[in-house]
Design an enzyme around this catalytic site. Sequence first.
Site, PDB file in Angstrom:
ATOM      1  N   GLU A   5      -1.626  -5.508   8.434  1.00 40.68           N
ATOM      2  CA  GLU A   5      -0.857  -4.905   9.528  1.00 40.68           C
ATOM      3  C   GLU A   5      -1.551  -5.141  10.874  1.00 40.68           C
ATOM      4  O   GLU A   5      -2.737  -4.851  11.008  1.00 40.68           O
ATOM      5  CB  GLU A   5      -0.713  -3.393   9.303  1.00 40.68           C
ATOM      6  CG  GLU A   5       0.104  -3.041   8.076  1.00 40.68           C
ATOM      7  CD  GLU A   5       0.314  -1.528   7.909  1.00 40.68           C
ATOM      8  OE1 GLU A   5      -0.059  -0.751   8.816  1.00 40.68           O
ATOM      9  OE2 GLU A   5       0.860  -1.143   6.854  1.00 40.68           O
ATOM     10  N   GLU A  49       8.956  -4.345  10.504  1.00 39.91           N
ATOM     11  CA  GLU A  49       9.441  -3.065   9.966  1.00 39.91           C
ATOM     12  C   GLU A  49      10.001  -2.177  11.072  1.00 39.91           C
ATOM     13  O   GLU A  49       9.353  -1.943  12.095  1.00 39.91           O
ATOM     14  CB  GLU A  49       8.281  -2.353   9.233  1.00 39.91           C
ATOM     15  CG  GLU A  49       8.707  -1.023   8.615  1.00 39.91           C
ATOM     16  CD  GLU A  49       7.731  -0.477   7.583  1.00 39.91           C
ATOM     17  OE1 GLU A  49       6.760  -1.182   7.228  1.00 39.91           O
ATOM     18  OE2 GLU A  49       7.946   0.663   7.125  1.00 39.91           O
ATOM     19  N   ASP A  82       0.840  -1.203   0.000  1.00 37.89           N
ATOM     20  CA  ASP A  82       0.000   0.000   0.000  1.00 37.89           C
ATOM     21  C   ASP A  82       0.876   1.254   0.000  1.00 37.89           C
ATOM     22  O   ASP A  82       0.376   2.375  -0.045  1.00 37.89           O
ATOM     23  CB  ASP A  82      -1.022  -0.012   1.146  1.00 37.89           C
ATOM     24  CG  ASP A  82      -0.376  -0.057   2.518  1.00 37.89           C
ATOM     25  OD1 ASP A  82       0.865  -0.182   2.606  1.00 37.89           O
ATOM     26  OD2 ASP A  82      -1.119   0.029   3.522  1.00 37.89           O
ATOM     27  N   SER A  83       2.209   1.047  -0.019  1.00 35.42           N
ATOM     28  CA  SER A  83       3.129   2.160  -0.282  1.00 35.42           C
ATOM     29  C   SER A  83       2.871   2.725  -1.680  1.00 35.42           C
ATOM     30  O   SER A  83       3.353   3.800  -2.021  1.00 35.42           O
ATOM     31  CB  SER A  83       4.590   1.704  -0.154  1.00 35.42           C
ATOM     32  OG  SER A  83       4.821   0.535  -0.911  1.00 35.42           O
ATOM     33  N   ASP A 124      -1.169  -5.989  -0.436  1.00 33.58           N
ATOM     34  CA  ASP A 124      -1.477  -5.383   0.863  1.00 33.58           C
ATOM     35  C   ASP A 124      -2.970  -5.145   1.002  1.00 33.58           C
ATOM     36  O   ASP A 124      -3.608  -4.656   0.062  1.00 33.58           O
ATOM     37  CB  ASP A 124      -0.776  -4.017   0.966  1.00 33.58           C
ATOM     38  CG  ASP A 124       0.326  -4.009   1.999  1.00 33.58           C
ATOM     39  OD1 ASP A 124       0.294  -4.843   2.920  1.00 33.58           O
ATOM     40  OD2 ASP A 124       1.229  -3.163   1.867  1.00 33.58           O
ATOM     41  N   LYS A 150      -1.293  -9.248   2.645  1.00 35.36           N
ATOM     42  CA  LYS A 150      -0.527  -8.812   3.826  1.00 35.36           C
ATOM     43  C   LYS A 150      -1.423  -7.884   4.627  1.00 35.36           C
ATOM     44  O   LYS A 150      -2.183  -7.104   4.054  1.00 35.36           O
ATOM     45  CB  LYS A 150       0.774  -8.097   3.422  1.00 35.36           C
ATOM     46  CG  LYS A 150       1.577  -7.618   4.646  1.00 35.36           C
ATOM     47  CD  LYS A 150       2.989  -7.217   4.284  1.00 35.36           C
ATOM     48  CE  LYS A 150       3.134  -5.855   3.674  1.00 35.36           C
ATOM     49  NZ  LYS A 150       2.601  -4.737   4.497  1.00 35.36           N
TER      50      LYS A 150
HETATM   51  O1  KIV Z   1       3.603  -1.107   1.637  1.00 39.42           O
HETATM   52  C1  KIV Z   1       4.771  -1.521   1.622  1.00 39.42           C
HETATM   53  O2  KIV Z   1       5.559  -1.263   0.695  1.00 39.42           O
HETATM   54  C2  KIV Z   1       5.222  -2.321   2.756  1.00 39.42           C
HETATM   55  C3  KIV Z   1       6.670  -2.663   2.843  1.00 39.42           C
HETATM   56  C4  KIV Z   1       7.454  -1.481   3.250  1.00 39.42           C
HETATM   57  C5  KIV Z   1       6.922  -3.811   3.729  1.00 39.42           C
HETATM   58  O3  KIV Z   1       4.440  -2.664   3.582  1.00 39.42           O
END
Ligand code: KIV
Length: 271
Positions: A122, A189, A51-52, A90, A120
Amino acid sequence: MSVHTQTSRMTTAKIRQMKANGEKITMLTSYDFTLASLVDAAGTDIILVGDSASNVVCGNQYTLPITVDEMIFLTKGVVRAAHHALVVCDMPFGSYQISEEDAVRNAIRILKESGADAVKIEGGEEILPAIRHMIRVGVPVCGHLGLTPQSVNQFGGYGLRAKEVAEAEKLLHDAKLLDEAGCFCIVLEKIPAALAKQVTEAVSCPVIGIGAGNATDGQVLVLHDMLGMNTGFKPKFLRHFAQLAAPITSAVEDYIAAVKDGSFPSAEESY
Ligand code: KIV
């Protein structure tokens, strides 16, 4: 025969086996077909559609605004590029916090519509019922502990997490719960290297670090950061494996100059 076969592609079982074999696991982000093709061809084990993308692709300050629809759109292109790597998408902010049922519905939607292999998510104990339910219905889950950027408003920034004993103990406890629940890996992280080592030794699933030292089972970086495309971002944990900002800028400047002075396109470049 399709190249997307179970034999040639990474699976969550193969990722788990890598920890057992003591083989380091590589994870990198990608958000589009072209870069994901290069990342995949180079041999990366896991491509994370993080989600970056909210920051890197959309230019938002935080990861919070990106939606499930946007994550699915980006992930589809990455999945088409991934002939080797496992693709993890994510789950964005708001897609799993409301209720266990909503979380499972969104996770299933992501797998069905994007073609990703896993999601993924969090958090630790707070979201354990949702994680357990996802795994029970066949959604492979990668956990994410430590600095969880979706909680930036709670943390008040992106500083090192779990420096204090209480937070370190909670993180270790959460990691054990995620492992017992059946997460196929856990991202840690921006936490102290010694704590990441302790977690890696305490859980059976692979642990993938970013800013968590080198005792974890693998590493993850944001592709655009490690390629040096974003010169304004250089935390201590980040290594620039290339410096692409300067050559890209220079190529664009050369193009502008060639168009302006009429030398592009040449006769050879015309029909
Ligand atoms: O969103 C992302 O890119 C991440 C990584 C930094 C692990 O969660």
